[in-house]
Every structure is written in structure tokens, then in C-alpha cells.
Write an enzyme that holds these catalytic residues in place. Structure first.
Site, PDB file in Angstrom:
ATOM      1  CB  SER A  22      -0.980  -0.080   1.193  1.00  0.00           C
ATOM      2  OG  SER A  22      -0.033   0.102   2.475  1.00  0.00           O
ATOM      3  CG  HIS A  35       7.172   3.681   2.694  1.00  0.00           C
ATOM      4  ND1 HIS A  35       6.931   4.519   3.779  1.00  0.00           N
ATOM      5  CD2 HIS A  35       6.986   2.460   3.126  1.00  0.00           C
ATOM      6  CE1 HIS A  35       6.644   3.515   4.877  1.00  0.00           C
ATOM      7  NE2 HIS A  35       7.004   2.448   4.400  1.00  0.00           N
TER       8      HIS A  35
END
Length: 429
Positions: free
Chosen positions: A109, A281
Site C-alpha cells: 500500500s 512509501h
């Protein structure tokens, strides 16, 4: 194994493998291979994502030498032995780090980890989705094929994407044109400046708050233009990744457009990234060794079927921009190097077994694993070897923190040269 009357010299760990859907399946999957090598049960057809090595309450390791009891319970009962005299005298009662092996076949994700203050707030407000009150700085070391999105691109690069991709521009400004905040950015907005941070936050916030219908329309338009303009073999990097994510996650996820905001990076084996709090990230693929503070707090906002919290993510990010810096291990002794990070909870070392190594002065707990091959581990005092074992590939071993106080050292050797990884508590903790 022989042991003294009260304590073992080292412990094999039985650790849980998490079967998340982004993990890798098949006989070539790293975590499946490691399980087979250490004699553990493993179903090759099940995606194996993460091997957890530590005492986190979600999946604490168990110690066969201690009636398969959890490491968390044993540390609480006997902190002097497991954590070492110095830490236990300071009142430490738990292992402050978590060590993992990841194998990602699909992207994770779009996410960030909260700082300590925000973690406490999120946990108090929503303990179901934020299960603890700790922060989660983490080190990610490439084992093989690691790619990721990490940190915001330089502002001029983002601006160029907005200028040349009208679908992206339409999602990130109210009118679809260059918005008023660009003037402030152009007046003094270099990477990292308050003006640049505000400019990125405004644009990124508009993107992530877009409705699924708005995202879908933009995706379909951009996809058609991309497939019309370029042959498959000539696709720019960002568009190649964009189409890959569309095929994986569909057309309604705002995380699809994060490829135009976040840096795309490829790491070579041994290179690493340090991810501090509030840093956006997403790991995309590859085998990765991770070490982090003992937390499972993740704020997600895209490319996932799990709980998302867009508002928290948009508000928490620091919006610094520029190229991320990769880390390389720094030599600290013959055959030993470490990844230097600002984290207090952990330190990761690489051990080169091209020749036998001796580890003296072990006064803090450490978890040791060989991912290429097995190795020989022995505990010795000044007079003789007291204990020894042949450790198979992929089998984590715990070194208790009281070895130095018991006058013991650890000796490591292997039939052929390879690398071991050791996670321990930072001296600054």
C-alpha cells in the site's frame, strides 16, 4: 545441546510467516525456500509475505528450548537473561525491535508510519486500526530485486508531470489549470522549503481526496492517451508503472497517480533505505530484510484492500522532496559492518563468513539469520566451547543479552563464504 543449570547460551526461534495477498507463492518464493530449509511446514501455493522475528504481541516468536513459550512472555519473566543486566536494571521489559524477511510479488500500500506523538493519538482514538502507541522507524535492506516508491520527487519533476499530463493536473487543482499556490512556489520554492512543501501538500491532498469516479475518469483518459502515444517497449518509466498498477488495482484508486509524485527507486542487493516517521512509501516488489521499532502502526491511503485513512496521511506527511539516499553498510570490525541509522531501537549488522568470526561482549539481545546458507554457531568461555549447533538456512537464532556478563563469546563459521544478518538494540537506546 548442552546448557548450564539455568540458562541456554542461544535459542532457536519458531517464527510466524504472514500470508498476505501481496506475498510470493510457488517453489521459487524465498520464504517458502527458507521454511523448507529449516524443516518447517510451508504450502508453496499460499502467498508468503513476511517472516516475523521478534516479540511483537501480534506474532511473537516461540522458543522450543523453553516448552515453545512465547519470547514476549519469557522476556517479561526474566529480563536480566534475555535483555541483559544493563537494560533490565533500567526497567526495560520488552524487545524494542522487530526483524522481518519480506518477499513481495505485488505492490504494498501507499503508506507512512506515524511519529510517537501521532501514534499515541491514533491508538487512543482508533485502537482497532492502530494497534499500539509506538512509532515505527524502519530499515529496509534489498536482498534481491527490490523496487519501491519512496519520498516525494523533486518539485520541478512533479511540476513537469502536471504540465504534461492533463488528467493529473485536473485531479490536483480545482480548475485544471496551474493554481494560485504555484506563484508562491515559483517565488522561492526549492526542494525542502516551506513554499515547496505547501505546494506539494496542496496538490497531493487534492489528488488523494478525489472521488473514485473522478479517479476512474482520469485513469481511462490517461490510459487511452498512453497506449496511443507509445509502444509498449517505449513506455516511460512512470507510465509503465502506472499501467501495471491499474492492471493490479483497477481504475478507482487514487494511489495509481502516486507514481507521478513519489520517487521510483531500484536497489541493488545490500543497499538499504531508512524510512523515518511521516515518509510516504510503497514497496513494489522484491525480497527485503526489514528491521523496525516494535510496532505494527501503518497509515494507508491507497493500493490496498485494508483500512485507509486519507485525511490522516495527507496531514501527517512532511512533504520534503528530492532523491532518497540509499545506505550501504559501514565496516566496524574485521568481517562486521553495520547500517548506520538514527533509530534508537535497533541496529542491523552484516557478518561476512568468508572466515570464522568471534562475537565478544554480547550485552544486548540479538537475532541472527543466514539467508544464503546455514552456519555453525558455538558458545565458548575462556577455556572451551560449551555449546554448539549447525543452524540451517533461514532459521533465526536468538542470542540472549547476558552472554558478556556470563563470560561467554559467540563463534561463527561456515563451510563456504556467505553473509549473515544480525539485528540488535542500538547502543543509543
Amino acid at each position: 545441546m548442552r546448557h548450564d543449570l539455568k540458562h541456554f547460551h542461544f535459542y532457536e526461534l519458531e517464527c510466524e510467516t504472514m500470508a498476505y495477498d501481496w506475498g510470493r507463492s510457488g517453489p521459487e518464493a524465498l520464504l517458502h525456500q527458507l521454511a523448507v530449509a529449516r524443516g518447517a511446514a510451508s504450502k508453496a501455493e499460499t502467498p508468503a509475505a513476511e517472516l516475523w522475528m521478534g516479540a511483537h504481541p501480534k506474532a511473537p516468536a516461540r522458543l522450543p528450548q523453553r516448552q515453545a513459550r512465547s519470547l514476549a512472555d519469557l522476556i517479561a519473566e526474566d529480563p536480566v537473561h534475555f535483555l541483559g543486566p544493563e537494560l533490565s536494571q533500567r526497567g526495560v521489559t520488552s524487545l524494542p525491535f522487530l526483524f522481518k524477511v519480506l518477499d513481495a510479488a505485488e505492490p504494498l500500500s501507499i503508506q507512512a508510519h506515524p511519529d510517537k506523538a501521532l501514534a499515541e493519538l491514533l491508538h487512543a482514538r482508533d485502537p482497532a486500526n492502530y494497534p499500539d502507541d509506538n512509532h515505527k522507524p524502519e530499515l529496509a535492506i534489498c536482498l534481491n530485486g527490490m523496487t519501491a516508491l519512496c519520498g516525494f520527487r523533486p518539485v520541478r519533476e512533479i511540476e513537469e508531470f502536471l504540465r504534461t499530463r492533463p488528467e493529473l493536473r485536473g485531479l490536483t487543482s480545482a480548475s485544471g489549470a496551474i493554481y494560485e499556490g504555484d506563484r508562491a512556489y515559483r517565488a522561492g520554492g526549492e526542494d525542502g522549503s516551506p513554499a515547496a512543501r505547501a505546494w506539494i501538500k496542496e496538490r497531493y491532498g487534492r489528488l488523494m481526496r478525489s472521488s473514485p469516479h473522478e479517479i476512474q475518469e482520469a485513469v481511462r483518459s490517461l490510459r487511452l492517451r498512453v497506449e496511443t502515444l507509445w509502444e509498449e517497449s517505449e513506455l516511460p518509466e512512470a507510465e509503465r508503472l502506472f499501467l501495471r498498477l491499474v492492471r493490479r488495482f483497477g481504475e478507482r484508486d487514487p494511489g495509481l497517480f502516486c507514481v507521478y509524485f513519489l520517487n521510483y527507486i531500484e536497489l541493488a542487493p545490500g543497499e538499504a533505505l531508512f524510512l523515518g516517521p511521516n515518509e510516504p512509501h510503497a514497496y513494489l516488489s522484491g525480497a527485503i530484510l526489514e528491521c523496525m521499532a516494535a510496532s505494527d502502526n501503518v497509515v494507508r491511503a491507497g493500493l490496498t484492500t485494508k483500512f485507509v485513512d486519507v485525511e490522516t496521511l495527507v496531514e501527517m506527511l512532511h512533504y520534503g522532496s528530492g532523491r532518497p539516499r540509499s545506505l550501504h553498510p559501514e565496516p566496524i570490525a574485521q568481517g562486521v559492518s553495520r547500517y548506520r541509522t538514527p533509530a534508537r531501537e535497533f541496529e542491523v549488522r552484516r557478518l561476512d563468513l568468508s572466515q570464522p568470526l568471534r562475537l565478544a561482549g554480547v550485552s544486548r539481545p540479538a537475532i541472527l539469520i543466514g539467508l544464503d546458507d546455514g552456519f555453525r554457531l558455538e558458545a565458548a568461555d575462556a577455556d572451551a566451547v560449551l555449546d554448539g549447533a549447525d543452524v540451517p538456512r533461514g532459521a533465526p537464532v536468538l542470542l540472549p543479552g547476558d552472554l558478556a556478563s556470563r563470560g561467554l563469546e559467540v563463534r561463527l563459521s561456515a563451510r563456504q563464504p556467505h553473509t549473515l544478518y544480525l539485528a540488535t538494540i542500538s547502543p543509543e537506546f
